[in-house]
Design a protein around this motif. Structure first.
Motif, PDB file in Angstrom:
ATOM      1  N   LYS A   1       0.834  -1.028  -0.024  1.00  0.00           N
ATOM      2  CA  LYS A   1       0.172  -0.054  -0.177  1.00  0.00           C
ATOM      3  C   LYS A   1       0.716   1.236   0.033  1.00  0.00           C
ATOM      4  CE  LYS A   1      -4.372  -1.718   2.077  1.00  0.00           C
ATOM      5  NZ  LYS A   1      -5.269  -1.477   2.915  1.00  0.00           N
ATOM      6  N   ILE A   2       0.676   1.928  -1.146  1.00  0.00           N
ATOM      7  CA  ILE A   2       1.541   3.340  -1.301  1.00  0.00           C
ATOM      8  C   ILE A   2       0.662   4.401  -1.328  1.00  0.00           C
ATOM      9  CG2 ILE A   2       3.028   4.451  -2.706  1.00  0.00           C
ATOM     10  CD1 ILE A   2       4.215   1.856  -3.782  1.00  0.00           C
ATOM     11  N   GLY A   3       1.031   5.379  -0.506  1.00  0.00           N
ATOM     12  CA  GLY A   3       0.062   6.797  -0.478  1.00  0.00           C
ATOM     13  C   GLY A   3       0.734   7.743  -1.193  1.00  0.00           C
ATOM     14  N   ALA A   4       0.016   8.827  -1.385  1.00  0.00           N
ATOM     15  CA  ALA A   4       0.506   9.931  -1.981  1.00  0.00           C
ATOM     16  C   ALA A   4      -0.354  11.083  -1.217  1.00  0.00           C
ATOM     17  CB  ALA A   4       0.376  10.073  -3.640  1.00  0.00           C
TER      18      ALA A   4
ATOM     19  N   LYS B   1      -3.096   5.219  -3.360  1.00  0.00           N
ATOM     20  CA  LYS B   1      -4.350   6.055  -2.702  1.00  0.00           C
ATOM     21  C   LYS B   1      -3.826   7.482  -2.458  1.00  0.00           C
ATOM     22  CE  LYS B   1      -8.119   6.303   0.643  1.00  0.00           C
ATOM     23  NZ  LYS B   1      -8.797   5.776   1.835  1.00  0.00           N
ATOM     24  N   SER B   2      -4.396   8.575  -2.972  1.00  0.00           N
ATOM     25  CA  SER B   2      -3.806   9.598  -2.696  1.00  0.00           C
ATOM     26  C   SER B   2      -4.845  10.542  -1.779  1.00  0.00           C
ATOM     27  CB  SER B   2      -3.835  10.253  -4.130  1.00  0.00           C
ATOM     28  OG  SER B   2      -4.948  10.757  -4.544  1.00  0.00           O
ATOM     29  N   GLU B   3      -4.250  11.610  -1.262  1.00  0.00           N
ATOM     30  CA  GLU B   3      -5.169  12.685  -0.382  1.00  0.00           C
ATOM     31  C   GLU B   3      -4.603  13.916  -0.577  1.00  0.00           C
ATOM     32  OE1 GLU B   3      -7.577  12.096   1.776  1.00  0.00           O
ATOM     33  OE2 GLU B   3      -7.691   9.859   1.963  1.00  0.00           O
ATOM     34  N   ASP B   4      -5.735  14.809  -0.613  1.00  0.00           N
ATOM     35  CA  ASP B   4      -5.490  16.496  -0.798  1.00  0.00           C
ATOM     36  C   ASP B   4      -5.347  17.109   0.451  1.00  0.00           C
ATOM     37  OD1 ASP B   4      -5.795  19.147  -1.741  1.00  0.00           O
ATOM     38  OD2 ASP B   4      -7.892  18.926  -2.155  1.00  0.00           O
ATOM     39  N   ASP B   5      -4.139  17.866   0.346  1.00  0.00           N
ATOM     40  CA  ASP B   5      -3.759  18.573   1.577  1.00  0.00           C
ATOM     41  C   ASP B   5      -3.907  20.198   1.257  1.00  0.00           C
ATOM     42  OD1 ASP B   5      -1.472  19.500   0.099  1.00  0.00           O
ATOM     43  OD2 ASP B   5      -0.040  18.559   0.905  1.00  0.00           O
ATOM     44  N   GLU B   6      -4.247  20.482   0.163  1.00  0.00           N
ATOM     45  CA  GLU B   6      -4.863  22.005  -0.031  1.00  0.00           C
ATOM     46  C   GLU B   6      -3.545  22.850   0.178  1.00  0.00           C
ATOM     47  OE1 GLU B   6      -8.466  23.248   1.424  1.00  0.00           O
ATOM     48  OE2 GLU B   6      -9.006  20.994   1.650  1.00  0.00           O
ATOM     49  N   LEU B   7      -2.341  22.611   0.116  1.00  0.00           N
ATOM     50  CA  LEU B   7      -1.132  23.292   0.454  1.00  0.00           C
ATOM     51  C   LEU B   7      -1.077  24.009   1.942  1.00  0.00           C
ATOM     52  CD1 LEU B   7       1.478  24.162  -1.311  1.00  0.00           C
ATOM     53  CD2 LEU B   7       0.429  26.168  -1.495  1.00  0.00           C
ATOM     54  N   ASN B   8      -1.583  22.957   2.687  1.00  0.00           N
ATOM     55  CA  ASN B   8      -1.750  23.302   3.952  1.00  0.00           C
ATOM     56  C   ASN B   8      -1.078  22.198   4.868  1.00  0.00           C
ATOM     57  OD1 ASN B   8      -3.298  23.033   6.791  1.00  0.00           O
ATOM     58  ND2 ASN B   8      -3.688  25.255   6.134  1.00  0.00           N
TER      59      ASN B   8
ATOM     60  N   TYR C   1      -2.302  12.525   5.839  1.00  0.00           N
ATOM     61  CA  TYR C   1      -1.154  11.247   6.391  1.00  0.00           C
ATOM     62  C   TYR C   1      -1.878  10.181   7.375  1.00  0.00           C
ATOM     63  CZ  TYR C   1       2.282   8.603   8.755  1.00  0.00           C
ATOM     64  OH  TYR C   1       3.186   7.615   9.457  1.00  0.00           O
ATOM     65  N   ASN C   2      -2.440  10.919   8.293  1.00  0.00           N
ATOM     66  CA  ASN C   2      -3.444  10.073   9.249  1.00  0.00           C
ATOM     67  C   ASN C   2      -4.438   9.194   8.722  1.00  0.00           C
ATOM     68  OD1 ASN C   2      -1.757  10.873  11.679  1.00  0.00           O
ATOM     69  ND2 ASN C   2      -3.102  12.688  11.927  1.00  0.00           N
ATOM     70  N   SER C   3      -4.962   9.885   7.543  1.00  0.00           N
ATOM     71  CA  SER C   3      -6.267   9.095   6.879  1.00  0.00           C
ATOM     72  C   SER C   3      -5.470   7.984   6.083  1.00  0.00           C
ATOM     73  CB  SER C   3      -6.785  10.055   5.849  1.00  0.00           C
ATOM     74  OG  SER C   3      -7.841   9.307   5.251  1.00  0.00           O
ATOM     75  N   LEU C   4      -4.479   8.362   5.262  1.00  0.00           N
ATOM     76  CA  LEU C   4      -3.455   7.206   4.686  1.00  0.00           C
ATOM     77  C   LEU C   4      -3.198   6.139   5.651  1.00  0.00           C
ATOM     78  CD1 LEU C   4      -1.884   9.215   1.989  1.00  0.00           C
ATOM     79  CD2 LEU C   4      -3.709   7.723   1.631  1.00  0.00           C
ATOM     80  N   LYS C   5      -2.592   6.513   6.577  1.00  0.00           N
ATOM     81  CA  LYS C   5      -2.135   5.522   7.739  1.00  0.00           C
ATOM     82  C   LYS C   5      -3.402   4.484   8.271  1.00  0.00           C
ATOM     83  CE  LYS C   5      -0.144   5.303  12.342  1.00  0.00           C
ATOM     84  NZ  LYS C   5       0.429   6.387  13.196  1.00  0.00           N
ATOM     85  N   ASP C   6      -4.495   5.284   8.459  1.00  0.00           N
ATOM     86  CA  ASP C   6      -5.726   4.411   8.796  1.00  0.00           C
ATOM     87  C   ASP C   6      -6.121   3.328   7.715  1.00  0.00           C
ATOM     88  OD1 ASP C   6      -6.082   5.744  10.971  1.00  0.00           O
ATOM     89  OD2 ASP C   6      -7.525   7.243  10.337  1.00  0.00           O
TER      90      ASP C   6
END
Length: 390
Positions: A40-43, A83-90, A98-103
């Motif tokens: 599982k690789i996250g971005a 799987k990717s997640e948006d951080d909105e440059l924040n 990160y925590n969402s991907l970790k879960d």
């Protein structure tokens, strides 16, 4: 990883299939693997907002690499879930991502995309001892921990290389600088550029700062560069601010050569920006989409077919990042059932032993500091596209 009984595996498989059919929205699983028998690789990156051109390029470039690796048999025989997640440059939202991907079960992170976000997330990956490879986080502190490596050049290296390139190619006699003093990326490059410029065949005649609290009017900074006779303006900043600077310079009748670094990549995608104003703009970047080697030609073709646009350097960095992870994992003989910490220890050990070839360099190696060793390249905008600068 946990083993699931037949019923749960069936449910998981169904859920993954539904996610694939639903498309690649924010946080969607973009490549399904084989349940517990997959890596599982996250971005993480800004998929919305002012820097979305960076984050989406990273997510898309990594996706193409994942697809290619899975089609070729995976990593050590195991498929990749991505799987990717948006951080909105924040930075805070990057940690939440990160925590969402970790879960979700992430074992390795490609990200974050930008420096401040990558630094914030590295506090968590260090605590969890998770391997982190940022494709484009260039601030020095992005790799301050031994579990974090990067694909791109560091800010100091970009500042030094820019000064050398401008001098070696006789691009200017007088240089003005406009930089973002509130951003670690921009200020870091600026400082090294000024240091390296000492004794070069040009003179730094103005250096004007701004912050993200006052990034809508650059008339003062541009006027000082113009009055000082700067025939080149160095912009170690992100493309959204650069688009405003070029627009306002045109209004003033000021037309120096503009020279940026990798944060400039994306300026041709700015909404409502007259891209003709970017004609002749130069930037240091490790990737030129017009290169004629087979790897670049194939990547650009796939990217255009899949996403309808020409890939930028961030996409190339991310593509290389996934293949670098593959190379290191295969060198270390890791398997998906290993703990996150054991995978990290094995992969970071392998990173200093491998040599990788990719879109951003034909030869890449890494020091234990996390820094890559590769040659810089430059491109210039001609006819509304990036072309290699010779």
């Amino acid at each position: 990883m946990k083993k699931f009984n037949k019923v749960v595996s069936t449910v998981m498989a169904s859920a993954l299939a539904m996610a694939m059919l639903a498309g690649c929205g924010d946080g969607a699983a973009q490549s399904a693997g084989s349940g517990s028998g997959s890596f599982k690789i996250g971005a993480i990156g800004p998929l919305t907002g002012a820097a979305a051109a960076y984050g989406n390029a990273v997510v898309n470039g990594a996706q193409i690499a994942v697809d290619e690796i899975n089609a070729a048999g995976g990593i050590n025989g195991y498929q990749i879930e991505y799987k990717s997640e948006d951080d909105e440059l924040n930075a805070e939202k990057s940690v939440n991502a990160y925590n969402s991907l970790k879960d979700w079960g992430m074992q390795v992170l490609v990200g974050s995309t930008t420096s401040a976000c990558s630094i914030a997330v590295s506090e968590n990956t260090k605590a969890d001892n998770m391997f982190q490879l940022t494709p484009s986080g260039s601030a020095e502190d992005c790799v301050k921990y031994d579990n974090v490596f990067r694909v791109c050049f560091s800010d100091p290296n970009q500042g030094i290389a820019s000064a050398q390139y401008i001098s070696d190619h006789n691009l200017a006699t007088k240089v003005g600088i406009i930089y973002d003093n509130s951003d670690v990326y921009s200020s870091g490059i600026y400082q090294k550029f000024v240091e390296e410029s000492a004794g070069k065949n040009y003179e730094v005649v103005s250096a004007e700062a701004y912050t993200q609290d006052n990034n809508t009017d650059f008339s003062v900074q541009l006027q000082k560069a113009k009055d000082a006779g700067a025939d080149l303006v160095f912009l170690p900043i992100y493309y959204s601010d650069a688009a405003l600077i070029l627009t306002q310079a045109n209004t003033m009748g000021y037309a120096p050569t503009f020279f940026g670094v990798d944060g400039m990549d994306g300026i041709l995608t700015v909404e409502n920006f007259d891209t003709s104003l970017a004609e002749g703009l130069m930037l240091l970047t490790p990737f030129a989409a017009d290169a004629t080697d087979d790897l670049t030609v194939n990547f650009v073709k796939k990217y255009k077919e899949k996403y309808g646009e020409t890939p930028n350097q961030f996409a190339a960095d991310a593509y290389d990042a996934v293949f670098i992870i593959k190379t290191a994992m295969e060198k270390a003989n890791v398997t998906p059932d290993m703990s996150v910490s054991d995978i990290c220890d094995a992969v970071k050990g392998a990173m200093v032993q491998i040599e990788a070839s990719g879109l951003t360099s034909s030869k890449m190696t890494w020091a234990a500091s996390g820094e890559p060793n590769k040659e810089p390249k430059a491109v210039v905008i001609k006819g509304g596209v990036y072309v290699s600068a010779e």
